[in-house]
Motif scaffolding. Sequence first.
Motif, PDB file in Angstrom:
ATOM      1  N   ASN A  70      32.976  45.460  44.841  1.00 34.31           N
ATOM      2  CA  ASN A  70      33.352  44.647  45.999  1.00 34.31           C
ATOM      3  C   ASN A  70      32.995  43.173  45.791  1.00 34.31           C
ATOM      4  O   ASN A  70      33.762  42.285  46.171  1.00 34.31           O
ATOM      5  CB  ASN A  70      32.687  45.176  47.269  1.00 34.31           C
ATOM      6  N   ILE A  73      35.542  41.669  43.447  1.00 33.54           N
ATOM      7  CA  ILE A  73      36.769  41.398  44.196  1.00 33.54           C
ATOM      8  C   ILE A  73      36.607  40.122  45.019  1.00 33.54           C
ATOM      9  O   ILE A  73      37.501  39.271  45.040  1.00 33.54           O
ATOM     10  CB  ILE A  73      37.152  42.601  45.087  1.00 33.54           C
ATOM     11  N   ASP A  74      35.455  39.979  45.669  1.00 33.52           N
ATOM     12  CA  ASP A  74      35.194  38.760  46.434  1.00 33.52           C
ATOM     13  C   ASP A  74      35.233  37.526  45.549  1.00 33.52           C
ATOM     14  O   ASP A  74      35.734  36.476  45.944  1.00 33.52           O
ATOM     15  CB  ASP A  74      33.840  38.842  47.144  1.00 33.52           C
ATOM     16  N   TYR A  76      37.010  37.150  42.828  1.00 30.95           N
ATOM     17  CA  TYR A  76      38.412  36.877  42.519  1.00 30.95           C
ATOM     18  C   TYR A  76      39.092  36.176  43.683  1.00 30.95           C
ATOM     19  O   TYR A  76      39.883  35.261  43.489  1.00 30.95           O
ATOM     20  CB  TYR A  76      39.179  38.162  42.189  1.00 30.95           C
ATOM     21  N   ARG A  77      38.791  36.620  44.882  1.00 28.83           N
ATOM     22  CA  ARG A  77      39.378  35.980  46.060  1.00 28.83           C
ATOM     23  C   ARG A  77      38.939  34.530  46.151  1.00 28.83           C
ATOM     24  O   ARG A  77      39.738  33.647  46.462  1.00 28.83           O
ATOM     25  CB  ARG A  77      38.973  36.723  47.327  1.00 28.83           C
ATOM     26  N   LYS A  78      37.680  34.299  45.899  1.00 31.72           N
ATOM     27  CA  LYS A  78      37.163  32.927  45.924  1.00 31.72           C
ATOM     28  C   LYS A  78      37.834  32.099  44.836  1.00 31.72           C
ATOM     29  O   LYS A  78      38.217  30.956  45.070  1.00 31.72           O
ATOM     30  CB  LYS A  78      35.650  32.934  45.717  1.00 31.72           C
ATOM     31  N   THR A  80      40.805  32.604  43.552  1.00 30.89           N
ATOM     32  CA  THR A  80      42.183  32.378  43.962  1.00 30.89           C
ATOM     33  C   THR A  80      42.253  31.233  44.952  1.00 30.89           C
ATOM     34  O   THR A  80      43.113  30.369  44.858  1.00 30.89           O
ATOM     35  CB  THR A  80      42.783  33.661  44.589  1.00 30.89           C
ATOM     36  N   SER A  81      41.309  31.204  45.885  1.00 30.27           N
ATOM     37  CA  SER A  81      41.257  30.123  46.857  1.00 30.27           C
ATOM     38  C   SER A  81      41.004  28.799  46.156  1.00 30.27           C
ATOM     39  O   SER A  81      41.628  27.781  46.471  1.00 30.27           O
ATOM     40  CB  SER A  81      40.151  30.404  47.878  1.00 30.27           C
ATOM     41  N   GLU A 145      50.034  39.886  52.833  1.00 35.93           N
ATOM     42  CA  GLU A 145      49.200  39.034  51.995  1.00 35.93           C
ATOM     43  C   GLU A 145      48.984  37.703  52.697  1.00 35.93           C
ATOM     44  O   GLU A 145      49.731  37.339  53.603  1.00 35.93           O
ATOM     45  CB  GLU A 145      49.864  38.810  50.640  1.00 35.93           C
ATOM     46  N   THR A 146      47.977  36.965  52.254  1.00 37.58           N
ATOM     47  CA  THR A 146      47.678  35.681  52.882  1.00 37.58           C
ATOM     48  C   THR A 146      48.770  34.664  52.572  1.00 37.58           C
ATOM     49  O   THR A 146      49.481  34.792  51.571  1.00 37.58           O
ATOM     50  CB  THR A 146      46.338  35.109  52.397  1.00 37.58           C
ATOM     51  N   ASN A 148      48.241  31.717  51.581  1.00 40.30           N
ATOM     52  CA  ASN A 148      47.866  31.065  50.322  1.00 40.30           C
ATOM     53  C   ASN A 148      48.408  31.834  49.125  1.00 40.30           C
ATOM     54  O   ASN A 148      48.947  31.240  48.193  1.00 40.30           O
ATOM     55  CB  ASN A 148      46.345  30.925  50.201  1.00 40.30           C
ATOM     56  N   ASN A 149      48.251  33.156  49.131  1.00 41.20           N
ATOM     57  CA  ASN A 149      48.764  33.966  48.022  1.00 41.20           C
ATOM     58  C   ASN A 149      50.276  33.831  47.906  1.00 41.20           C
ATOM     59  O   ASN A 149      50.811  33.708  46.800  1.00 41.20           O
ATOM     60  CB  ASN A 149      48.391  35.446  48.202  1.00 41.20           C
TER      61      ASN A 149
END
Length: 171
Positions: A70, A73-74, A76-78, A80-81, A145-146, A148-149
């Motif tokens: 987890n 994954i967090d 990766y999200r950061k 991506t942002s 999806e967001t 942003n994505n």
Amino acid sequence: MKTMQEEKDSFIKGYNQWSDDLLRYALFKVSNRELALDIVQDTFTKTWEYIYDGKKIDNLRAFLYKTLKNLIIDSYRKKTSESLDNLLEEGFDYGYDEREKIESNLSGQELWEHVDNLDVKYQEVIVLRYMNDLSIAEISEISGETENNISVRIHRGLEKLKQISKLEEQK
């Protein structure tokens, strides 16, 4: 039911036994030693906080790996942002419509042919945005999806379309 001392001893044993394995897994996933070390440290910190709050863990090893996964994954999200922030700093504005730039170089038929050469993930957003005239917010709602994505995927899809059209022009 274990006492707090037994929980502590089990946690320390788990740390000694599995910390290297968790680090290898994290390093494999994120390809950055410092980030992997931070994520593993956060894994053990969050696990200890969970135990300290009096919550029960049946399988410590499985719990550690789930927590690690987890946190990866967090990260990766950061990332991506942060990638979107970098795109914006470089001048990319996801509200800017690049359709005219592409269509000025390609006829409608050629555009369709090139879209078919894109990966499915790019095809979908390009078709929804530029052929069906849906907003980024609407595409986000449809796909779950967001925004942003979706914006990044549109941008990358447009870049790939440009590359494909340049290759076709060179032929």
